[in-house]
Design a protein around this motif. Structure first.
Motif, PDB file in Angstrom:
ATOM      1  N   ARG A   1     -22.892 -77.747 -47.028  1.00 28.42           N
ATOM      2  CA  ARG A   1     -24.331 -77.878 -47.195  1.00 28.42           C
ATOM      3  C   ARG A   1     -24.979 -78.299 -45.869  1.00 28.42           C
ATOM      4  NH1 ARG A   1     -24.331 -81.665 -52.280  1.00 28.42           N
ATOM      5  NH2 ARG A   1     -26.445 -81.034 -52.764  1.00 28.42           N
ATOM      6  N   PRO A   2     -26.264 -77.945 -45.676  1.00 29.07           N
ATOM      7  CA  PRO A   2     -26.957 -78.415 -44.471  1.00 29.07           C
ATOM      8  C   PRO A   2     -26.952 -79.942 -44.428  1.00 29.07           C
ATOM      9  CG  PRO A   2     -28.258 -76.753 -45.631  1.00 29.07           C
ATOM     10  CD  PRO A   2     -27.094 -77.101 -46.517  1.00 29.07           C
ATOM     11  N   LEU A   3     -26.969 -80.503 -43.226  1.00 26.92           N
ATOM     12  CA  LEU A   3     -26.894 -81.960 -43.090  1.00 26.92           C
ATOM     13  C   LEU A   3     -27.973 -82.678 -43.879  1.00 26.92           C
ATOM     14  CD1 LEU A   3     -25.926 -82.815 -39.409  1.00 26.92           C
ATOM     15  CD2 LEU A   3     -24.577 -83.069 -41.477  1.00 26.92           C
ATOM     16  N   LEU A   4     -29.171 -82.146 -43.874  1.00 28.52           N
ATOM     17  CA  LEU A   4     -30.249 -82.784 -44.610  1.00 28.52           C
ATOM     18  C   LEU A   4     -29.888 -82.913 -46.087  1.00 28.52           C
ATOM     19  CD1 LEU A   4     -33.007 -83.976 -43.982  1.00 28.52           C
ATOM     20  CD2 LEU A   4     -34.028 -81.762 -44.536  1.00 28.52           C
ATOM     21  N   GLU A   5     -29.303 -81.882 -46.645  1.00 26.15           N
ATOM     22  CA  GLU A   5     -28.854 -81.941 -48.043  1.00 26.15           C
ATOM     23  C   GLU A   5     -27.652 -82.859 -48.204  1.00 26.15           C
ATOM     24  OE1 GLU A   5     -28.246 -78.186 -50.011  1.00 26.15           O
ATOM     25  OE2 GLU A   5     -29.991 -77.321 -49.010  1.00 26.15           O
ATOM     26  N   CYS A   6     -26.767 -82.866 -47.219  1.00 31.71           N
ATOM     27  CA  CYS A   6     -25.599 -83.765 -47.297  1.00 31.71           C
ATOM     28  C   CYS A   6     -26.047 -85.205 -47.465  1.00 31.71           C
ATOM     29  CB  CYS A   6     -24.732 -83.633 -46.048  1.00 31.71           C
ATOM     30  SG  CYS A   6     -23.786 -82.102 -45.930  1.00 31.71           S
TER      31      CYS A   6
ATOM     32  N   LEU B   1     -28.174 -91.931 -36.286  1.00 32.35           N
ATOM     33  CA  LEU B   1     -28.262 -91.351 -37.620  1.00 32.35           C
ATOM     34  C   LEU B   1     -27.957 -92.377 -38.704  1.00 32.35           C
ATOM     35  CD1 LEU B   1     -28.864 -88.806 -39.192  1.00 32.35           C
ATOM     36  CD2 LEU B   1     -26.481 -88.108 -38.881  1.00 32.35           C
ATOM     37  N   ILE B   2     -26.958 -93.208 -38.482  1.00 35.35           N
ATOM     38  CA  ILE B   2     -26.616 -94.219 -39.486  1.00 35.35           C
ATOM     39  C   ILE B   2     -27.765 -95.224 -39.636  1.00 35.35           C
ATOM     40  CG2 ILE B   2     -25.389 -95.977 -38.115  1.00 35.35           C
ATOM     41  CD1 ILE B   2     -23.229 -95.960 -40.278  1.00 35.35           C
ATOM     42  N   ALA B   3     -28.403 -95.566 -38.522  1.00 37.01           N
ATOM     43  CA  ALA B   3     -29.551 -96.478 -38.573  1.00 37.01           C
ATOM     44  C   ALA B   3     -30.726 -95.817 -39.293  1.00 37.01           C
ATOM     45  CB  ALA B   3     -29.955 -96.905 -37.165  1.00 37.01           C
ATOM     46  N   ALA B   4     -30.948 -94.542 -39.028  1.00 38.80           N
ATOM     47  CA  ALA B   4     -32.048 -93.831 -39.680  1.00 38.80           C
ATOM     48  C   ALA B   4     -31.822 -93.727 -41.180  1.00 38.80           C
ATOM     49  CB  ALA B   4     -32.203 -92.434 -39.072  1.00 38.80           C
ATOM     50  N   VAL B   5     -30.623 -93.351 -41.591  1.00 40.28           N
ATOM     51  CA  VAL B   5     -30.322 -93.207 -43.014  1.00 40.28           C
ATOM     52  C   VAL B   5     -30.454 -94.560 -43.726  1.00 40.28           C
ATOM     53  CG1 VAL B   5     -28.485 -92.669 -44.686  1.00 40.28           C
ATOM     54  CG2 VAL B   5     -28.909 -91.142 -42.748  1.00 40.28           C
TER      55      VAL B   5
ATOM     56  N   LEU C   1     -35.945 -87.840 -41.875  1.00 42.47           N
ATOM     57  CA  LEU C   1     -34.564 -87.567 -41.475  1.00 42.47           C
ATOM     58  C   LEU C   1     -34.469 -86.256 -40.693  1.00 42.47           C
ATOM     59  CD1 LEU C   1     -31.674 -88.510 -41.430  1.00 42.47           C
ATOM     60  CD2 LEU C   1     -31.334 -87.416 -43.659  1.00 42.47           C
ATOM     61  N   ALA C   2     -35.232 -85.252 -41.086  1.00 40.66           N
ATOM     62  CA  ALA C   2     -35.230 -83.985 -40.348  1.00 40.66           C
ATOM     63  C   ALA C   2     -35.696 -84.198 -38.917  1.00 40.66           C
ATOM     64  CB  ALA C   2     -36.111 -82.957 -41.059  1.00 40.66           C
ATOM     65  N   ALA C   3     -36.680 -85.064 -38.719  1.00 44.66           N
ATOM     66  CA  ALA C   3     -37.150 -85.368 -37.360  1.00 44.66           C
ATOM     67  C   ALA C   3     -36.030 -86.011 -36.540  1.00 44.66           C
ATOM     68  CB  ALA C   3     -38.376 -86.276 -37.408  1.00 44.66           C
ATOM     69  N   GLN C   4     -35.274 -86.910 -37.158  1.00 44.28           N
ATOM     70  CA  GLN C   4     -34.135 -87.523 -36.466  1.00 44.28           C
ATOM     71  C   GLN C   4     -33.090 -86.475 -36.102  1.00 44.28           C
ATOM     72  OE1 GLN C   4     -33.277 -90.677 -35.363  1.00 44.28           O
ATOM     73  NE2 GLN C   4     -35.452 -91.072 -35.686  1.00 44.28           N
ATOM     74  N   LEU C   5     -32.809 -85.570 -37.032  1.00 35.43           N
ATOM     75  CA  LEU C   5     -31.822 -84.524 -36.766  1.00 35.43           C
ATOM     76  C   LEU C   5     -32.287 -83.608 -35.628  1.00 35.43           C
ATOM     77  CD1 LEU C   5     -30.777 -83.644 -40.431  1.00 35.43           C
ATOM     78  CD2 LEU C   5     -29.408 -84.877 -38.731  1.00 35.43           C
ATOM     79  N   ARG C   6     -33.578 -83.298 -35.597  1.00 38.35           N
ATOM     80  CA  ARG C   6     -34.096 -82.478 -34.491  1.00 38.35           C
ATOM     81  C   ARG C   6     -33.960 -83.225 -33.158  1.00 38.35           C
ATOM     82  NH1 ARG C   6     -38.057 -81.315 -38.275  1.00 38.35           N
ATOM     83  NH2 ARG C   6     -39.519 -82.829 -37.340  1.00 38.35           N
TER      84      ARG C   6
ATOM     85  N   GLU D   1     -33.876 -78.041 -37.965  1.00 43.15           N
ATOM     86  CA  GLU D   1     -34.253 -78.739 -39.198  1.00 43.15           C
ATOM     87  C   GLU D   1     -33.262 -78.409 -40.309  1.00 43.15           C
ATOM     88  OE1 GLU D   1     -38.152 -79.425 -41.956  1.00 43.15           O
ATOM     89  OE2 GLU D   1     -38.352 -78.893 -39.862  1.00 43.15           O
ATOM     90  N   GLY D   2     -32.783 -79.447 -40.927  1.00 42.46           N
ATOM     91  CA  GLY D   2     -31.833 -79.289 -42.012  1.00 42.46           C
ATOM     92  C   GLY D   2     -30.384 -79.308 -41.564  1.00 42.46           C
TER      93      GLY D   2
END
Length: 195
Positions: A80-85, A155-159, A182-187, A193-194
Motif C-alpha cells: 500500500r502507499p505509505l500514506l495508507e500504511c 516521520l516518527i515525530a510527525a506520526v 502527513l502527505a506534506a511530510q512525505l513530500r 504524495e501518498g
C-alpha cells in the motif's frame, strides 16, 4: 476427561480483554474482577496467568506496541502507499483509535517507571527501524544512509504528533487533515504524495 486449555491462548484472551477495558475505561478502572467478568471466568483464572495488576498492565502496554507495529508491517507488505500504511498507526480506524487510547493511558508510566521507559524505547527503536526500511525501499536508497535515519526520525515525530493531536481534537483533526499533514511530510522527505 479433563478439558485441555491452551495456556498461551487463555493468557492472550485475558490480555485482550484487559486491553479493551483499558481502551474503554483507563488503567485505574481495571480490576481482576472486571477482567474475569468480561472474560467469563473467575478472578483465580486471571491471577493464575498474572501475579498482579501491574504485570498484566505491562503486558497490555507491550501488546499495544506490538499490534501497531504488526498492522503497519502488514500494510507495508501488502504494497500500500505509505500514506495508507500509516492509517495503521494514526487514529483513523477503530483498531488504531483503541491503540491510541491505551498508549495515552500508559505514557505517564513511561516517564516514571523504568520498565515502561525501556519498553517505550524498545518500541520506538523498532518503529524507527521499520520507518527507515519503508522509506529506503520507496526512495531506492540504502537503509544505513544517514539521510534515511533522519527522515525516519522526522516521520516518527510527525506520526506521533498528528496522532496525539487527533486524539485530543478529533473534530479538528479529521482523517483528511491527518492525511494532508502527513502527505506534506512525505513530500518534504522526497516522496510523491501518498508515497
Amino acid at each position: 476427561m479433563p478439558i485441555v486449555v491452551d495456556r498461551e491462548e487463555r493468557r492472550a484472551e485475558v490480555v485482550s480483554v484487559a486491553f479493551d477495558l483499558v481502551a474503554e475505561k483507563g488503567i485505574e478502572a481495571l480490576t481482576f474482577r472486571e477482567i474475569a467478568a468480561a472474560n467469563g471466568c473467575s478472578t483465580s483464572i486471571v491471577s493464575h496467568y498474572f501475579r498482579n495488576k501491574n504485570e498484566l498492565l505491562f503486558k497490555v502496554y507491550q501488546v499495544a506496541n506490538a499490534r501497531a507495529g504488526e498492522r503497519l508491517q502488514e500494510a507495508h507488505a501488502a504494497g500500500r502507499p505509505l500514506l495508507e500504511c500509516f492509517d495503521a498507526i494514526l487514529p483513523v480506524g477503530e483498531a488504531s483509535r483503541r491503540n491510541w487510547r491505551v498508549w495515552l493511558a500508559f505514557w505517564s508510566r513511561a516517564h516514571l517507571e523504568p520498565a515502561y521507559l525501556e519498553e517505550r524505547r524498545r518500541a520506538a527503536e523498532g518503529s524507527l527501524a521499520l520507518y527507515r526500511a519503508m522509506l529506503a525501499e520507496r526512495l531506492g536508497r540504502p537503509e544505513r544512509d544517514p539521510q534515511m535515519q533522519a527522515a525516519a526520525r522526522r516521520l516518527i515525530a510527525a506520526v506521533a504528533g498528528i496522532g496525539l493531536e487527533a486524539c485530543f481534537a478529533p473534530d479538528d483533526w479529521t482523517v483528511e487533515r491527518m492525511h494532508e499533514v502527513l502527505a506534506a511530510q512525505l513530500r518534504d522527505i522526497g516522496l510523491a504524495e501518498g508515497g
